[in-house]
Design an enzyme around this catalytic site. Structure first.
Site, PDB file in Angstrom:
ATOM      1  N   GLU A 173       0.825  -1.215   0.000  1.00 41.73           N
ATOM      2  CA  GLU A 173       0.000   0.000   0.000  1.00 41.73           C
ATOM      3  C   GLU A 173       0.858   1.264   0.000  1.00 41.73           C
ATOM      4  O   GLU A 173       0.777   2.104   0.905  1.00 41.73           O
ATOM      5  CB  GLU A 173      -0.958   0.003   1.194  1.00 41.73           C
ATOM      6  CG  GLU A 173      -1.970  -1.132   1.127  1.00 41.73           C
ATOM      7  CD  GLU A 173      -2.997  -1.124   2.255  1.00 41.73           C
ATOM      8  OE1 GLU A 173      -2.873  -0.282   3.168  1.00 41.73           O
ATOM      9  OE2 GLU A 173      -3.920  -1.959   2.217  1.00 41.73           O
ATOM     10  N   GLU A 177      -5.041  -8.240  -0.619  1.00 40.49           N
ATOM     11  CA  GLU A 177      -5.833  -8.218   0.615  1.00 40.49           C
ATOM     12  C   GLU A 177      -7.285  -7.994   0.235  1.00 40.49           C
ATOM     13  O   GLU A 177      -7.581  -7.231  -0.680  1.00 40.49           O
ATOM     14  CB  GLU A 177      -5.399  -7.082   1.546  1.00 40.49           C
ATOM     15  CG  GLU A 177      -3.990  -7.181   2.109  1.00 40.49           C
ATOM     16  CD  GLU A 177      -3.649  -5.991   3.004  1.00 40.49           C
ATOM     17  OE1 GLU A 177      -4.591  -5.255   3.427  1.00 40.49           O
ATOM     18  OE2 GLU A 177      -2.451  -5.794   3.282  1.00 40.49           O
TER      19      GLU A 177
END
Length: 570
Positions: free
Chosen positions: A181, A303
């Site tokens: 991220e 995810e």
């Protein structure tokens, strides 16, 4: 699609041949495969990873060690159990920050590197595909790149140089993810254009370091993320441009997905898995497919889950939660996207090796191979003292057929206990009367519907009465409304000022965020209003409306005066 020149194709072939010739000399338990998993191409490699699981909040913890965020120390038995549950791949997030020495070498603590390798080797020994990365370093120090470029780049390069050298002889079932991220806003970056440039620089440097380290790293799959792992079109386009420039067939794109935000956290009245939430799945992964997969770049959903799970897994009602995961896993399969469940310890218990929510696991597991049938709801309410009526519930058969329905092991009789008509099931009043004859409030029975394929669907027969809320006093730091739920379940809460306008956080909606601003406790008989709610409420009268799953709506008035709060039934 990324195109390789004849020269690069020749180089690729020579490198692969050289690596293959070295394989017999390797002796590690995690040594290179005799036949590379990459032999059928990167998309086949990613397909073989389906499904995947995240070892979250362990090695990625920000603290002294892997137990800093409450999870136990990782064991080989845990890794073996993940494989036994049917998972084919594992993502092992790693935060390196506290283990990195000072400049200029930025040497990683040897014992920590050894521990990471130990867990990786356990996973490879369990025949899992494995992904490791640079995880919370993304916001801890990489995010400061704009104002501290030289140090961040030097540190990032040093970290990946050490990781690459340590694992370069490991099986190609191990892959590297450049950074989790990636974001730069924590370091003060406000320009997304600048963020794109910095992420591109890091990814290019990561690619150069790993590939130049040789051995298996010359062809090892490398995973590159969009900015913040967000699947917005602009961010995916930027990642596609970087991957095209790198001209490497063994690159994999990754994004993360936690659902349509209002449903994902239960705000703005999005209590149900409805059209907007389903359409968000469709649109998101149509775009992912068209941007990458249709052009020859495989994708891993690194995810996925629901954002409300950060509070607890009960933020979304059970049946609505199951419908979300059923549809999501189905749609990802349609788009050839491998998914990796985010689990920070709330799903698979790491010492008991059991699932906290077996229904959810069974629904996800069924989705690995096909579709499951669901229903419009899993709640069948029978009002205490009222004449019991037949209850009809629409079904989402999803191409399956109903086989049987049982309760407490006993087979129900079709035509007598229930009637199936097309895509609707009707539970007869006689059945419901019999099941609720005890007069007990709450769940009286569970009706388990079995189908020819997929997971079971459980209907909970609930005897309920109107909830009762009572007057009370408290403070903005601690305020709870004494509540007799009478078998009912809270769906959502509205808050408006008596003088007009929405009250509390996110005042663009009267429906407040479940658990963040309010929380029911069925065990202690209360509805808690959180400090986060009062932090953004001005003094005066606020009208609350509590919506329950039975359809009951209870109005309640609170008065805030500084830190003092009183509550009265309206």
């Amino acid at each position: 699609m990324i195109n390789l020149t004849k020269k690069s194709l020749l180089s690729f072939t020579l490198i692969a041949a050289m690596l293959f010739s070295l394989i017999p000399s390797l002796t590690s338990a995690a040594e290179a495969d005799q036949i590379s998993p990459l032999s059928s191409g990167p998309q086949a490699y990613v397909d073989a990873m389906q499904p995947g699981w995240n070892l979250g909040n362990s090695l990625d913890s920000v603290g002294s060690d892997e137990t800093a965020w409450g999870n136990p120390r990782i064991t080989k038995a845990l890794i073996d159990q993940i494989a036994a549950q049917g998972y084919k791949s594992i993502r092992i997030p790693v935060t390196w920050n506290n283990q990195i020495g000072s400049a200029p070498n930025y040497t990683i603590n040897a014992s920590y590197m050894n521990r990471v390798q130990e867990v990786v080797d356990w996973a490879l020994d369990a025949n899992l595909y494995v992904m490791i990365n640079v995880h919370h370093d993304s916001w801890l120090w990489i995010s400061h790149m704009e104002n501290n470029r030289n140090e961040v780049v030097a540190k990032y390069n040093a970290v990946w140089t050490q990781i690459a050298n340590r694992f370069k002889n490991h099986s190609s079932k191990l892959m590297f993810e450049s950074v989790n991220e990636p974001r730069f806003s924590d370091g003060g970056t406000t320009s997304e254009t600048k963020a794109f440039q910095m992420l591109d620089e890091l990814n290019v440097s990561f690619h150069r370091i790993v590939r130049s380290s040789g051995a298996q790293n010359a062809v090892r799959p490398l995973v590159l993320s969009t900015l913040e792992a967000s699947p917005t079109q602009t961010r995916m386009n930027e990642l596609y441009n970087t991957m095209t420039k790198l001209n490497d067939s063994n690159l994999i794109a990754t994004v993360h997905y936690y659902g349509f935000w209002p449903f994902s956290v239960n705000i703005a009245g999005y209590t149900r898995f409805e059209t907007d939430t389903r359409n968000d799945i469709d649109q998101t992964f149509n775009n992912v497919y068209n941007t990458f997969i249709a052009r020859g770049i495989p994708v891993i959903l690194g995810e996925y889950g629901l954002l409300g799970f950060d509070q607890n897994t009960g933020v979304i009602e059970q049946g609505e939660k199951l419908k979300f995961f059923e549809y999501l896993t189905y749609y990802l399969k349609q788009k050839n996207i491998t998914h990796m469940l985010w689990d920070n310890g709330q799903h698979f218990k790491r010492t008991a090796f059991t699932w906290s929510d077996p229904e959810l696991y069974n629904m996800m597991k069924a989705g690995w191979s096909g579709r499951s049938s669901t229903a419009d709801t899993d709640l069948v309410f029978v009002k205490k003292g009222a004449a019991v009526q037949d209850k009809s519930i629409p079904l989402n058969l999803n191409g399956n057929t109903l086989s049987e329905i049982r309760t407490n092991g006993q087979l129900l009789t079709a035509g007598q206990d229930y009637v199936l008509s097309g895509n609707s099931i009707t539970f007869k009043s006689g059945l419901l009367t019999r099941l609720t004859s005890s007069g007990q409030l709450g769940v009286n029975a569970v009706l388990t519907a079995k189908f020819n394929r997929g997971a079971d669907w459980n209907f909970r027969v609930i005897q309920n009465d109107k909830p009762v809320l009572r007057s009370t006093q408290g403070s903005t730091a601690s305020f709870s409304i004494p509540t007799t739920f009478n078998g009912d379940q809270l769906a959502t809460m509205e808050a408006v000022y008596a003088t007009g306008g929405n009250a509390g956080p996110q005042d663009w909606t009267s429906f407040k965020e479940f658990e963040y601003t309010f929380s029911p406790s069925y065990a202690s008989g209360e509805i808690k209003l959180k400090p986060a709610f009062f932090n953004e409420v001005r003094d005066g009268e606020i009208i609350l409306k509590f919506h329950f799953w039975s359809g009951e709506i209870i109005t309640y008035k609170i008065t805030k005066n500084g830190s003092s709060v009183t509550g009265n039934v309206s």
